[in-house]
Scaffold this motif. Structure first.
Motif, PDB file in Angstrom:
ATOM      1  N   SER A 233       0.865  -1.139  -0.059  1.00 48.44           N
ATOM      2  CA  SER A 233      -0.004  -0.029   0.013  1.00 48.44           C
ATOM      3  C   SER A 233       0.847   1.391   0.188  1.00 48.44           C
ATOM      4  O   SER A 233       1.898   1.396   0.596  1.00 48.44           O
TER       5      SER A 233
ATOM      6  N   ARG B 107      -8.411  11.866  -1.089  1.00 49.92           N
ATOM      7  CA  ARG B 107      -8.638  10.563  -1.238  1.00 49.92           C
ATOM      8  C   ARG B 107      -9.280  10.133   0.320  1.00 49.92           C
ATOM      9  O   ARG B 107     -10.195   9.373   0.185  1.00 49.92           O
ATOM     10  N   SER B 217      -9.577   4.758  -3.637  1.00 51.60           N
ATOM     11  CA  SER B 217      -8.364   4.653  -3.795  1.00 51.60           C
ATOM     12  C   SER B 217      -8.001   4.422  -5.257  1.00 51.60           C
ATOM     13  O   SER B 217      -6.954   3.692  -5.499  1.00 51.60           O
TER      14      SER B 217
END
Lengths: 330, 289
Positions: A233, B107, B217
């Motif tokens: 991530s 985001r 995302s």
């Protein structure tokens, strides 16, 4: 507020002793927080080495977290080898990957490098989710870490955290470090002066891959679970950027302070789910705008205090206006 | 054989969409020398705005797009004036990190407000086929994307090349000091440039929302697509983005055909990296550095 060298050494040793003895007196929760601080500190320190010293703003550091974690998972889980084998193999696998990645990515410079590294990391994420050997996107349970007691974990994290600080400190105090800083300040001039730009950048990249991979391996070993979307991530790199920006980019103390602030803030923000990254982003933004050197940089400007100074002090009281002779040797 | 032809056609049509995604980034890079790392997230923000207005408030996609563009213009003008212009003279890194901060904020704000679920903007065209033969079919949605993509690129090229405003933009891009001396407010031009880029990003947001599912995302994914388009076509070259988009679309669709759909995106990334390695200035751009 000027400190002599012996006093600085004494402070450092005192802090180290307190930290080493922490399992004797700290509560479990406290020790767990410090484990996180040390792991994040090593990651931040490595991003700082890249972005703050070598001028390589990488947004692909999460790939080493992921590769390190997966190496530990595969070695300990798929091959049933003892956990220390995993922890030894992981950083070397990361370094090897970094070496291969450096071939295309070092052709790029500046912003191209930044996004190039991100593309590589995203490609790596997709590759792992499509790879049957690592069970696609389902991930692994890493059971090898269960034998570790809290003290073991703490000592491992401590070694990693302190080790990363020492590695950066020692690296910057050598001729190699002079080369790094000369390169950051003016690439063209340092090249003419004999700094091997490519080699210097590559070394920084490899060091950062090594330690970030180790930190990623340890992190996932302690968590006991790895899954590609979390392991690769971008949030890992966001965290590193946050720590370094807020602490002070281009200082050794910056990521240390940043790791403390990050972990404590995160513990506090756990009460407000969902907003933590939002607040981290906003804080980082404000810091870049108002204090681009971060908290440590601000303190240094005001007080001149540096715990881990990598500068060389010049003995002669006054120098004529000519470039420092130190960069000639590199 | 027909499947390959089908892949080529779909790839080219997809390339039109990719061109809209990338053109704003190319503009910002070409004129401000700023890699707008928040481009993908601004696009997804526009998708959410359009979805919100189209489905909840006005009920008409075009009106929703107009409102979205206005909102996005205001937002980008604020970002430019209060954030980017303050650091743009300090070199590339601070402005890159500022935009990175903006992207993180967008985001996570989207996650907070809309949740992490998949969303889509309903589009009647996406299920109808313009050409429907047993072997080859052309989706209406993709065709519209392609036409809009080409139109956006052409309009932008017209603005930049033919209008007085475009002339001041080009002057700023080629020599900022010189433009400043001749009376161009270059920081204002930067703000207008970002506004133009964000307007294209809003259009891209609508098209993305109608063509694919999106969630908060997905921003980085489209940022990388935009970057790839720009890299392949050449940084700062508007016509190049169209070619870059089509090439990227072709590479993705053909690799999906040969290696399986799971490898489609990776193949695109690898293609970008290869281009970045062998020709960092892009295939069609003149060597600048």
């Amino acid at each position: 507020m000027k400190f002599n060298k012996p006093i600085k050494v004494a402070i450092s040793v005192l802090i180290l002793i307190v930290l080493l003895l922490m399992p004797k007196w700290g509560s479990d929760r406290f020790i767990n927080i410090f484990i996180l601080i040390f792991l994040y500190m090593s990651m931040g320190q490595m991003w700082n080495l890249l972005a703050g010293y070598a001028g390589l703003v990488s947004l692909g550091q999460q790939m080493f977290i992921g590769i390190g974690g997966y190496t530990v998972a595969v070695v300990c889980q798929s091959y049933n080898l003892p956990l220390w084998v995993g922890l030894i193999v992981a950083p070397f696998v990361c370094t090897l990957c970094a070496l291969i990645i450096s071939l295309p990515i070092f052709k790029m410079s500046g912003d191209f490098f930044t996004i190039g590294s991100w593309i590589v990391a995203e490609a790596m994420l997709l590759f792992f989710t499509n790879w049957s050997f690592v069970k696609y996107g389902f991930g692994f349970t890493i059971s090898a870490g269960r034998v570790l007691t809290l003290t073991h974990r703490y000592i491992m994290a401590l070694i990693l955290g302190i080790g990363s600080v020492l590695v950066v400190y020692i690296a910057l105090r050598t001729k190699f470090g002079l080369g790094i800083m000369a390169m950051r300040d003016n690439e063209g001039v340092s090249k003419v002066r004999g700094v091997k730009i490519y080699r210097t950048k590559l070394n920084c990249f490899l060091i950062s891959a090594f330690i970030t991979g180790l930190a990623g391996g340890a992190m996932h070993l302690f968590d006991g679970y790895i899954q590609p979307y979390a392991a690769f991530s971008i949030d890992w790199t966001v965290t590193m950027v946050f720590m370094v920006i807020i602490g002070g980019i281009g200082t050794i103390e910056g990521p240390i302070l940043g790791a403390f602030i990050y972990v404590f803030l995160r513990q506090y923000l756990l009460n407000f789910p969902g907003v933590s990254m939002l607040i981290f982003g906003a804080i980082a933004l404000i810091i870049i705008l108002l204090a681009p050197k971060g908290i440590v940089g601000l303190l240094q400007d005001r007080t001149g205090f540096e715990l881990f100074s990598v500068r060389r002090s010049i003995k002669a009281p006054k120098l004529p206006d000519k470039p420092e002779s130190a960069s000639q040797n590199t | 054989m027909y499947i390959i032809i089908q892949s080529v056609i779909t790839g080219i049509l997809l390339g039109g969409l990719y061109a809209v995604i990338g053109v704003g980034m190319s503009l910002v890079f070409g004129i401000m020398r700023l890699t707008n790392i928040a481009h993908g997230d601004l696009m997804i923000l526009a998708s959410y705005f359009t979805m919100l207005f189209a489905m909840e408030i006005v009920g008409n996609v075009f009106l929703a797009l107009l409102i979205t563009i206005v909102l996005m213009l205001i937002l980008s003008f604020l970002i430019q004036t209060f954030l980017v212009n303050r650091v743009i003279d300090k070199g590339p890194e601070p402005s890159l990190l500022v935009m990175f901060g903006v992207s993180i904020i967008i985001r996570n704000a989207l996650i907070l407000i809309f949740g992490a679920n998949n969303r889509t903007i309903p589009n009647p065209l996406s299920t109808t086929n313009i050409l429907n033969s047993p072997n080859i079919s052309i989706s209406g949605g993709y065709l519209v994307n392609f036409i809009v993509g080409v139109a956006v690129v052409l309009v932008l090229m017209f603005i930049i090349q033919k209008t007085y405003f475009g002339m001041s933009i080009r002057a700023t891009a080629s020599n900022r000091m010189g433009a400043e001396l001749l009376g161009v407010n270059t920081k204002r031009i930067f703000a207008y440039t970002l506004c133009l880029a964000v307007a294209t990003a809003s259009i891209a947001g609508l098209l993305i929302g109608q063509t694919f599912v999106f969630y908060p995302s997905t921003g980085p994914q489209y940022l990388i697509t935009a970057f790839g388009v720009v890299v392949i076509g050449g940084m700062g070259s508007l016509g190049g983005t169209l070619v870059g988009g089509i090439l990227l679309g072709l590479v993705q669709l053909l690799s999906a055909h040969f290696f399986g759909t799971g490898w489609q995106t990776i193949a695109g990334y690898v293609f970008m990296l290869v281009i970045l390695t062998i020709r960092p200035q892009g295939i069609f751009a003149k060597a600048r550095r």
